[in-house]
Design a protein around this motif. Structure first.
Motif, short mmCIF file in Angstrom:
data_model
loop_
_atom_site.label_atom_id
_atom_site.label_comp_id
_atom_site.label_asym_id
_atom_site.label_seq_id
_atom_site.Cartn_x
_atom_site.Cartn_y
_atom_site.Cartn_z
N MET A 89 3.32 7.85 -10.33
CA MET A 89 1.89 8.22 -10.39
C MET A 89 1.68 9.64 -9.88
SD MET A 89 -0.09 4.81 -8.97
CE MET A 89 0.56 3.18 -9.37
N ARG B 25 6.91 3.23 -8.45
CA ARG B 25 5.69 3.36 -9.26
C ARG B 25 4.76 4.40 -8.67
NH1 ARG B 25 3.81 -2.53 -9.74
NH2 ARG B 25 1.81 -1.54 -10.17
N THR C 13 0.86 -1.18 0.00
CA THR C 13 0.00 0.00 0.00
C THR C 13 0.89 1.23 0.00
OG1 THR C 13 -1.78 -1.12 1.19
CG2 THR C 13 -1.80 1.27 1.22
N ILE D 211 -4.77 12.76 0.50
CA ILE D 211 -4.06 11.49 0.55
C ILE D 211 -4.65 10.55 -0.48
CG2 ILE D 211 -3.66 9.42 1.92
CD1 ILE D 211 -3.66 10.89 4.34
N TYR D 212 -3.78 9.81 -1.16
CA TYR D 212 -4.23 8.72 -2.01
C TYR D 212 -3.58 7.45 -1.47
CZ TYR D 212 -5.44 12.57 -5.06
OH TYR D 212 -5.97 13.74 -5.55
N GLU D 213 -4.40 6.48 -1.09
CA GLU D 213 -3.89 5.17 -0.65
C GLU D 213 -4.07 4.20 -1.80
OE1 GLU D 213 -4.87 5.53 4.15
OE2 GLU D 213 -6.21 4.41 2.82
N ILE D 214 -2.96 3.70 -2.29
CA ILE D 214 -2.97 2.90 -3.52
C ILE D 214 -2.48 1.50 -3.19
CG2 ILE D 214 -2.03 2.69 -5.85
CD1 ILE D 214 -1.47 5.80 -5.60
N ASP D 215 -3.33 0.49 -3.41
CA ASP D 215 -2.91 -0.90 -3.25
C ASP D 215 -2.37 -1.38 -4.58
OD1 ASP D 215 -3.93 -0.85 -0.67
OD2 ASP D 215 -5.90 -1.57 -1.30
N LEU D 216 -1.17 -1.94 -4.54
CA LEU D 216 -0.59 -2.43 -5.80
C LEU D 216 0.30 -3.63 -5.55
CD1 LEU D 216 2.02 0.25 -7.01
CD2 LEU D 216 1.27 0.00 -4.68
N SER D 217 0.46 -4.45 -6.58
CA SER D 217 1.37 -5.60 -6.53
C SER D 217 2.71 -5.17 -7.11
CB SER D 217 0.83 -6.75 -7.39
OG SER D 217 -0.43 -7.15 -6.95
#
Lengths: 82, 82
Positions: free
Chosen positions: A63, A59, A5, A43-49
């Motif tokens: 963004m 990454r 995250t 805030i932006y909470e970004i879930d990524l693999s």
């Protein structure tokens, strides 16, 4: 691949007017609250693999640079947790 | 009296639609980024004078309840630093 995250915090740079924050501060003061200053941020909470934490961080920074922040008026920072 | 900074984070509750976050996520995907989910939240950083950290925390929580968050759709948390 792990799941990460990334939390991207986007703030206005110092000196950039923030009318929304000024309005919020005045509204709080009208309600009787005492405060010195109020700053707002998104805030932006970004879930990524990603294969590792460094890749997730890179990454998310990309963004922020490409879309989430406007470098003319914003500063941003990125934190990644697993 | 000490000077404290209270950080109030206001998030939409789970299940509440967030069209802004959905639009941001689609825009990132159109730029070629891969991500699972994106959540947005607002932060208010409030500088205030208080006799101790507990008082600063209590006043910031009251500000969140009275104005910064809408309890029907938002959750919030407050952190205080000196």
């Amino acid at each position: 691949m792990g799941e990460y995250t990334a939390t991207v915090t986007v703030r206005l740079k110092g000196g950039v007017l923030d009318p929304e924050a000024a309005t919020t501060q005045r509204a709080l003061e009208r309600l009787g609250f005492e405060l010195e200053t109020l700053r707002s941020a998104n805030i932006y909470e970004i879930d990524l693999s990603a294969s590792d934490e460094d890749e997730a961080l890179e990454r998310a920074e990309e963004m922020a640079l490409r879309l989430l922040a406007n470098p003319t008026i914003h500063d941003f920072d990125v934190e990644v947790t697993e």
